[in-house]
Write a protein that holds these residues in place. Structure first.
Motif, PDB file in Angstrom:
ATOM      1  N   PHE A   3       0.838  -1.190   0.000  1.00 36.05           N
ATOM      2  CA  PHE A   3       0.000   0.000   0.000  1.00 36.05           C
ATOM      3  C   PHE A   3       0.877   1.245   0.000  1.00 36.05           C
ATOM      4  O   PHE A   3       1.719   1.417   0.880  1.00 36.05           O
ATOM      5  N   ASN A   4       0.686   2.101  -0.990  1.00 40.28           N
ATOM      6  CA  ASN A   4       1.472   3.315  -1.159  1.00 40.28           C
ATOM      7  C   ASN A   4       0.697   4.498  -0.586  1.00 40.28           C
ATOM      8  O   ASN A   4      -0.388   4.828  -1.061  1.00 40.28           O
ATOM      9  N   MET A  35      14.135  -1.200  -0.773  1.00 41.92           N
ATOM     10  CA  MET A  35      13.808   0.036  -1.459  1.00 41.92           C
ATOM     11  C   MET A  35      14.949   1.021  -1.297  1.00 41.92           C
ATOM     12  O   MET A  35      15.523   1.154  -0.219  1.00 41.92           O
ATOM     13  N   GLU A  36      15.276   1.682  -2.398  1.00 42.49           N
ATOM     14  CA  GLU A  36      16.262   2.755  -2.366  1.00 42.49           C
ATOM     15  C   GLU A  36      15.874   3.762  -3.439  1.00 42.49           C
ATOM     16  O   GLU A  36      15.737   3.402  -4.611  1.00 42.49           O
ATOM     17  N   GLY A  37      15.676   5.017  -3.019  1.00 38.19           N
ATOM     18  CA  GLY A  37      15.275   6.045  -3.972  1.00 38.19           C
ATOM     19  C   GLY A  37      13.974   5.683  -4.657  1.00 38.19           C
ATOM     20  O   GLY A  37      12.963   5.443  -4.008  1.00 38.19           O
ATOM     21  N   LYS A  61       9.561   0.707 -10.366  1.00 35.99           N
ATOM     22  CA  LYS A  61      10.180   2.033 -10.404  1.00 35.99           C
ATOM     23  C   LYS A  61       9.102   3.072 -10.119  1.00 35.99           C
ATOM     24  O   LYS A  61       7.976   2.967 -10.625  1.00 35.99           O
ATOM     25  N   ARG A  62       9.469   4.094  -9.302  1.00 32.06           N
ATOM     26  CA  ARG A  62       8.523   5.156  -8.961  1.00 32.06           C
ATOM     27  C   ARG A  62       8.732   6.349  -9.890  1.00 32.06           C
ATOM     28  O   ARG A  62       9.841   6.855 -10.046  1.00 32.06           O
ATOM     29  N   TRP A  67       4.131   3.721  -8.515  1.00 32.26           N
ATOM     30  CA  TRP A  67       5.033   2.606  -8.800  1.00 32.26           C
ATOM     31  C   TRP A  67       4.548   1.835 -10.016  1.00 32.26           C
ATOM     32  O   TRP A  67       3.372   1.524 -10.141  1.00 32.26           O
ATOM     33  N   THR A  68       5.507   1.492 -10.898  1.00 34.07           N
ATOM     34  CA  THR A  68       5.222   0.721 -12.099  1.00 34.07           C
ATOM     35  C   THR A  68       6.159  -0.482 -12.131  1.00 34.07           C
ATOM     36  O   THR A  68       7.352  -0.336 -11.874  1.00 34.07           O
TER      37      THR A  68
END
Length: 127
Positions: A3-4, A35-37, A61-62, A67-68
């Motif tokens: 969940f974002n 997760m990083e960046g 990737k965000r 996020w995709t």
């Protein structure tokens, strides 16, 4: 599911549910994440194609807060009949990924393995 949520002043706003569209019930998507960046890796220890669920990693990737899914990293070391559980634990540093397969029995029962991948600009992964 992941969940974002984003901080919106003093409140949190729900933005998105991150999930693979090919995941099956019981594949434990999200038990391990790194997760990083703007890069998110999600392990799925029982994920995979067909009847051989050896584990996979989902690469997201965000962009603009959403996020995709970029790709799925399969367990290329899989031997039929093993329950490798590839995808957990999981670590990310820059363009390097370290992923565990604690059920890998290549070196004996419950020997386990760790793999190091590099994320290449073209979206490929090198071991």
């Amino acid at each position: 599911r992941i969940f974002n949520w984003d901080a919106d002043g003093e409140y949190w706003a729900h933005r998105q549910i991150v999930e693979p569209n090919d995941e099956i019930f019981g594949a434990v998507f999200g038990q391990c994440i790194a997760m990083e960046g703007n890069t998110l890796l999600v392990g799925s220890q029982w994920g995979g194609e067909g009847t051989e669920k050896s584990g996979v990693i989902y690469h997201f990737k965000r962009t603009d807060g959403l996020w995709t899914k970029i790709s799925v990293i399969p367990n290329k070391d899989y031997v039929a009949g093993d329950a490798d559980r590839f995808g957990c634990p999981l670590a990310l540093s820059g363009d390097s990924i370290v992923v565990g397969a604690r059920g890998d029995s290549t070196l004996g029962p419950f020997g386990g393995s760790a793999f190091i991948y590099d994320i290449c600009p073209a979206g490929d992964y090198l071991i």
